[in-house]
Write a protein that holds these residues in place. Structure first.
Motif, PDB file in Angstrom:
ATOM      1  N   LEU A 350     -26.287 -26.143 -63.197  1.00 13.95           N
ATOM      2  CA  LEU A 350     -26.105 -25.424 -61.949  1.00 13.95           C
ATOM      3  C   LEU A 350     -27.293 -25.711 -61.026  1.00 13.95           C
ATOM      4  O   LEU A 350     -28.427 -25.879 -61.482  1.00 13.95           O
ATOM      5  CB  LEU A 350     -25.998 -23.923 -62.203  1.00 13.95           C
ATOM      6  N   SER A 351     -27.032 -25.747 -59.745  1.00 15.49           N
ATOM      7  CA  SER A 351     -28.077 -26.028 -58.757  1.00 15.49           C
ATOM      8  C   SER A 351     -28.866 -24.760 -58.441  1.00 15.49           C
ATOM      9  O   SER A 351     -28.348 -23.647 -58.517  1.00 15.49           O
ATOM     10  CB  SER A 351     -27.460 -26.559 -57.463  1.00 15.49           C
ATOM     11  N   ASN A 352     -30.123 -24.952 -58.056  1.00 13.69           N
ATOM     12  CA  ASN A 352     -30.935 -23.844 -57.582  1.00 13.69           C
ATOM     13  C   ASN A 352     -30.263 -23.228 -56.351  1.00 13.69           C
ATOM     14  O   ASN A 352     -29.809 -23.949 -55.467  1.00 13.69           O
ATOM     15  CB  ASN A 352     -32.330 -24.363 -57.222  1.00 13.69           C
ATOM     16  N   PRO A 353     -30.185 -21.897 -56.259  1.00 16.25           N
ATOM     17  CA  PRO A 353     -29.507 -21.283 -55.102  1.00 16.25           C
ATOM     18  C   PRO A 353     -30.285 -21.369 -53.800  1.00 16.25           C
ATOM     19  O   PRO A 353     -29.733 -21.085 -52.731  1.00 16.25           O
ATOM     20  CB  PRO A 353     -29.336 -19.822 -55.536  1.00 16.25           C
ATOM     21  N   ILE A 354     -31.568 -21.738 -53.855  1.00 20.17           N
ATOM     22  CA  ILE A 354     -32.379 -21.843 -52.634  1.00 20.17           C
ATOM     23  C   ILE A 354     -32.149 -23.202 -51.980  1.00 20.17           C
ATOM     24  O   ILE A 354     -32.139 -24.235 -52.653  1.00 20.17           O
ATOM     25  CB  ILE A 354     -33.872 -21.672 -52.957  1.00 20.17           C
ATOM     26  N   LYS A 355     -31.974 -23.199 -50.669  1.00 16.37           N
ATOM     27  CA  LYS A 355     -31.920 -24.438 -49.903  1.00 16.37           C
ATOM     28  C   LYS A 355     -33.182 -24.542 -49.047  1.00 16.37           C
ATOM     29  O   LYS A 355     -33.662 -23.538 -48.516  1.00 16.37           O
ATOM     30  CB  LYS A 355     -30.704 -24.472 -48.977  1.00 16.37           C
ATOM     31  N   ILE A 356     -33.692 -25.745 -48.909  1.00 18.72           N
ATOM     32  CA  ILE A 356     -34.826 -26.011 -48.034  1.00 18.72           C
ATOM     33  C   ILE A 356     -34.361 -27.003 -46.976  1.00 18.72           C
ATOM     34  O   ILE A 356     -33.897 -28.090 -47.307  1.00 18.72           O
ATOM     35  CB  ILE A 356     -36.025 -26.592 -48.818  1.00 18.72           C
ATOM     36  N   ASP A 357     -34.480 -26.608 -45.712  1.00 21.06           N
ATOM     37  CA  ASP A 357     -34.007 -27.441 -44.612  1.00 21.06           C
ATOM     38  C   ASP A 357     -32.561 -27.878 -44.825  1.00 21.06           C
ATOM     39  O   ASP A 357     -32.179 -29.020 -44.547  1.00 21.06           O
ATOM     40  CB  ASP A 357     -34.910 -28.668 -44.423  1.00 21.06           C
ATOM     41  N   GLY A 358     -31.767 -26.944 -45.355  1.00 19.64           N
ATOM     42  CA  GLY A 358     -30.347 -27.205 -45.548  1.00 19.64           C
ATOM     43  C   GLY A 358     -30.005 -28.033 -46.761  1.00 19.64           C
ATOM     44  O   GLY A 358     -28.828 -28.339 -46.994  1.00 19.64           O
ATOM     45  N   GLN A 359     -31.009 -28.399 -47.575  1.00 20.26           N
ATOM     46  CA  GLN A 359     -30.776 -29.274 -48.721  1.00 20.26           C
ATOM     47  C   GLN A 359     -30.951 -28.519 -50.031  1.00 20.26           C
ATOM     48  O   GLN A 359     -31.851 -27.689 -50.173  1.00 20.26           O
ATOM     49  CB  GLN A 359     -31.752 -30.454 -48.697  1.00 20.26           C
ATOM     50  N   ARG A 360     -30.078 -28.810 -50.986  1.00 27.16           N
ATOM     51  CA  ARG A 360     -30.250 -28.289 -52.336  1.00 27.16           C
ATOM     52  C   ARG A 360     -31.480 -28.901 -52.987  1.00 27.16           C
ATOM     53  O   ARG A 360     -31.812 -30.059 -52.743  1.00 27.16           O
ATOM     54  CB  ARG A 360     -29.027 -28.617 -53.200  1.00 27.16           C
ATOM     55  N   LEU A 361     -32.160 -28.121 -53.814  1.00 30.86           N
ATOM     56  CA  LEU A 361     -33.328 -28.609 -54.534  1.00 30.86           C
ATOM     57  C   LEU A 361     -32.880 -29.462 -55.716  1.00 30.86           C
ATOM     58  O   LEU A 361     -31.945 -29.116 -56.425  1.00 30.86           O
ATOM     59  CB  LEU A 361     -34.171 -27.422 -55.011  1.00 30.86           C
ATOM     60  N   GLN A 362     -33.564 -30.558 -55.927  1.00 31.56           N
ATOM     61  CA  GLN A 362     -33.162 -31.516 -56.950  1.00 31.56           C
ATOM     62  C   GLN A 362     -33.748 -31.163 -58.308  1.00 31.56           C
ATOM     63  O   GLN A 362     -34.948 -30.924 -58.429  1.00 31.56           O
ATOM     64  CB  GLN A 362     -33.606 -32.932 -56.569  1.00 31.56           C
ATOM     65  N   ALA A 363     -32.909 -31.151 -59.318  1.00 30.55           N
ATOM     66  CA  ALA A 363     -33.360 -30.906 -60.687  1.00 30.55           C
ATOM     67  C   ALA A 363     -33.612 -32.225 -61.402  1.00 30.55           C
ATOM     68  O   ALA A 363     -33.011 -33.248 -61.085  1.00 30.55           O
ATOM     69  CB  ALA A 363     -32.322 -30.097 -61.452  1.00 30.55           C
ATOM     70  N   ASN A 364     -34.521 -32.180 -62.362  1.00 30.16           N
ATOM     71  CA  ASN A 364     -34.737 -33.285 -63.288  1.00 30.16           C
ATOM     72  C   ASN A 364     -34.691 -32.713 -64.691  1.00 30.16           C
ATOM     73  O   ASN A 364     -34.994 -31.535 -64.906  1.00 30.16           O
ATOM     74  CB  ASN A 364     -36.091 -33.951 -63.039  1.00 30.16           C
ATOM     75  N   ALA A 365     -34.326 -33.526 -65.647  1.00 27.97           N
ATOM     76  CA  ALA A 365     -34.228 -33.049 -67.021  1.00 27.97           C
ATOM     77  C   ALA A 365     -35.591 -32.607 -67.539  1.00 27.97           C
ATOM     78  O   ALA A 365     -36.631 -33.162 -67.172  1.00 27.97           O
ATOM     79  CB  ALA A 365     -33.664 -34.154 -67.913  1.00 27.97           C
ATOM     80  N   ALA A 366     -35.567 -31.573 -68.379  1.00 32.14           N
ATOM     81  CA  ALA A 366     -36.792 -31.140 -69.048  1.00 32.14           C
ATOM     82  C   ALA A 366     -37.261 -32.235 -69.994  1.00 32.14           C
ATOM     83  O   ALA A 366     -36.452 -32.911 -70.637  1.00 32.14           O
ATOM     84  CB  ALA A 366     -36.535 -29.844 -69.808  1.00 32.14           C
ATOM     85  N   VAL A 367     -38.579 -32.400 -70.090  1.00 32.62           N
ATOM     86  CA  VAL A 367     -39.144 -33.505 -70.864  1.00 32.62           C
ATOM     87  C   VAL A 367     -39.363 -33.091 -72.319  1.00 32.62           C
ATOM     88  O   VAL A 367     -39.286 -31.916 -72.676  1.00 32.62           O
ATOM     89  CB  VAL A 367     -40.475 -33.982 -70.250  1.00 32.62           C
ATOM     90  N   ALA A 368     -39.664 -34.080 -73.151  1.00 27.51           N
ATOM     91  CA  ALA A 368     -39.951 -33.832 -74.563  1.00 27.51           C
ATOM     92  C   ALA A 368     -41.267 -33.062 -74.703  1.00 27.51           C
ATOM     93  O   ALA A 368     -42.141 -33.134 -73.833  1.00 27.51           O
ATOM     94  CB  ALA A 368     -40.041 -35.152 -75.319  1.00 27.51           C
ATOM     95  N   ARG A 369     -41.406 -32.331 -75.809  1.00 27.07           N
ATOM     96  CA  ARG A 369     -42.639 -31.574 -76.039  1.00 27.07           C
ATOM     97  C   ARG A 369     -43.845 -32.501 -76.020  1.00 27.07           C
ATOM     98  O   ARG A 369     -43.879 -33.520 -76.693  1.00 27.07           O
ATOM     99  CB  ARG A 369     -42.577 -30.846 -77.385  1.00 27.07           C
ATOM    100  N   GLY A 370     -44.824 -32.153 -75.201  1.00 28.96           N
ATOM    101  CA  GLY A 370     -46.068 -32.909 -75.145  1.00 28.96           C
ATOM    102  C   GLY A 370     -46.009 -34.216 -74.395  1.00 28.96           C
ATOM    103  O   GLY A 370     -46.977 -34.988 -74.413  1.00 28.96           O
ATOM    104  N   GLN A 371     -44.936 -34.480 -73.691  1.00 28.11           N
ATOM    105  CA  GLN A 371     -44.763 -35.792 -73.050  1.00 28.11           C
ATOM    106  C   GLN A 371     -45.868 -36.112 -72.041  1.00 28.11           C
ATOM    107  O   GLN A 371     -46.237 -37.271 -71.866  1.00 28.11           O
ATOM    108  CB  GLN A 371     -43.396 -35.858 -72.358  1.00 28.11           C
ATOM    109  N   ASP A 372     -46.416 -35.092 -71.391  1.00 28.51           N
ATOM    110  CA  ASP A 372     -47.409 -35.328 -70.346  1.00 28.51           C
ATOM    111  C   ASP A 372     -48.846 -35.141 -70.829  1.00 28.51           C
ATOM    112  O   ASP A 372     -49.785 -35.160 -70.020  1.00 28.51           O
ATOM    113  CB  ASP A 372     -47.138 -34.379 -69.172  1.00 28.51           C
ATOM    114  N   THR A 373     -49.027 -34.988 -72.128  1.00 29.14           N
ATOM    115  CA  THR A 373     -50.350 -34.676 -72.669  1.00 29.14           C
ATOM    116  C   THR A 373     -51.378 -35.758 -72.344  1.00 29.14           C
ATOM    117  O   THR A 373     -52.470 -35.468 -71.843  1.00 29.14           O
ATOM    118  CB  THR A 373     -50.269 -34.473 -74.191  1.00 29.14           C
ATOM    119  N   GLN A 374     -51.047 -36.992 -72.612  1.00 30.60           N
ATOM    120  CA  GLN A 374     -52.019 -38.077 -72.403  1.00 30.60           C
ATOM    121  C   GLN A 374     -52.428 -38.186 -70.935  1.00 30.60           C
ATOM    122  O   GLN A 374     -53.624 -38.275 -70.618  1.00 30.60           O
ATOM    123  CB  GLN A 374     -51.446 -39.413 -72.879  1.00 30.60           C
TER     124      GLN A 374
END
Length: 396
Positions: A350-374
């Motif tokens: 489902l999309s975020n209900p908030i629009k910014i400048d008339g545009q829906r906010l874009q979702a990205n998939a949740a990442v794997a645990r610790g993916q951004d650690t390094q």
């Protein structure tokens, strides 16, 4: 959208499961950098293991619902070396957000008093079951318990049946949204005043606050609002569901204008009688009026009533989940979006209900645990050798 309202804001999230991640999901979608702390001694957020539907190892559709657009840092806050990493991170952050049990933030050291010497502008937001400043601070708690004790279940369902909970965890979600509001407001204050603070929101407080006008009625007039047949409004009539020839519709004649539109369309002389002329009369004769309306609405299909009243009377079909999610109207609004995931490139959310400048906010998939650690450790000044030491010690 490169210029989202919270772009450049960094929030450290010590969170798991529902209420906390729901609130920070709004902040992430609005552009904040949410750094989700996940314990390397476990599999991370418990909702990664929440079934029944999974996306490979240590990921689930439940988890994906609340954790898109966030980073994941593998970090043990209870280890000395892990805490050193956390302190460096706090220096660069605008806020620390958690949904731990009420007695845990002080024990972990993630309150403003503990962190202000590191970053005077840091905002510490605490979402707990019962708060941090009372004798229930150490109690675990969940949404359904709050619905029960705050009186919300007593208002939900048909009067001849027992109390019912909401179909989804609305107290969790309301509390997450309230926490996001409190956190954002406090960050704005810190930006203007140069000083952070603690923000506290609890499931119980928010649940009780949802009693709104029935609470005001009781506190001032001793009136106890009760469950009404057909999910009716306690004061305004007609405002409830009615059976149709093939389903149900919910009708809300909240003004005289809408009541007249109903009368004009139905064309039943009984509705024009003096006993139904005004709000008070309709309320006093609720039972008799609803017997007539049950009969009238049963004469046509749901689609026929929707066509007859569109734009003239507030009316909606009562859908089951499948009907709600395949409703052409939500396609028109863009309320579903496709998000690519390694295990399901066509994953839908489902999309975020908030629009910014008339545009829906874009979702990205949740990442794997610790993916951004390094990447985060390198940004904080930990070279490869230091990272190996952190890993060997169990800090990451």
């Amino acid at each position: 959208m490169a210029d989202l309202p919270l772009s450049g804001v960094r929030i450290i999230a010590v969170e798991q499961y529902g209420a906390g991640p729901y609130g920070s999901a709004y902040l992430a979608d609005m552009g904040a950098e949410i750094i989700k702390i996940e314990n390397p001694k476990t599999k991370g957020d418990i909702s990664r293991q929440t079934g029944p539907y999974f996306l490979g190892e240590n990921d689930s559709y439940f988890y994906q619902t609340f954790n898109g657009n966030k980073k994941s840092l593998s970090l043990n806050l209870k280890s000395e070396q892990g805490w050193q990493v956390f302190e460096r991170l706090v220096k660069s952050a605008d806020a620390v957000y958690n949904n731990l049990r009420g007695d845990q933030p002080a024990k972990l050291g993630i309150t403003y008093d503990h962190l202000k010497s590191i970053n005077p502008k840091i905002v510490c937001c605490h979402l707990s079951a019962y708060g941090r400043d009372n004798d229930r601070a150490s109690w675990p708690g969940y949404d359904y318990l709050m619905q029960a004790e705050a009186g919300l279940m007593s208002l939900t369902g048909e009067p001849e049946n027992g109390p019912n909970r909401f179909g989804v965890s609305m107290v969790d979600f309301m509390t997450g949204a309230v926490a996001a509001l409190g956190l954002t407001s406090a960050m704005l204050g810190a930006h203007r005043q140069g000083k952070g603070r603690d923000v506290d929101v609890s499931l119980f407080d928010v649940a009780l606050h949802q009693l709104t006008y029935p609470a005001t009625w009781y506190l001032n007039k001793g009136h106890v609002t009760e469950r009404m047949p057909h999910s009716a409004h306690p004061a305004t009539v007609p405002c409830q569901w009615y059976p149709t020839a093939d389903g149900h519709v919910f009708v809300m004649a909240m003004t005289d204008k809408f009541w007249q539109a109903l009368v004009d369309e139905i064309q039943d002389a009984r509705l024009s009688e003096a006993r139904f002329v005004g709000f008070a009369e309709r309320r006093d004769n609720r039972t008799e009026l609803n017997e007539i309306l049950d009969e009238c609405f049963s004469a046509r299909t749901t689609a026929q009533w929707l066509e007859a009243f569109q734009g003239r009377l507030p009316i909606a079909p009562i859908y089951d989940m499948a009907q709600a999610l395949t409703n052409p109207y939500i396609e028109q609004l863009g309320l579903k979006q496709q998000v690519s995931h390694s295990q399901n490139p066509q994953m839908q959310l489902l999309s975020n209900p908030i629009k910014i400048d008339g545009q829906r906010l874009q979702a990205n998939a949740a990442v794997a645990r610790g993916q951004d650690t390094q990447d985060l450790l390198e940004e904080l000044g930990f070279d490869r050798a230091a990272q190996r030491d952190l890993s060997d010690s169990g800090a990451i």
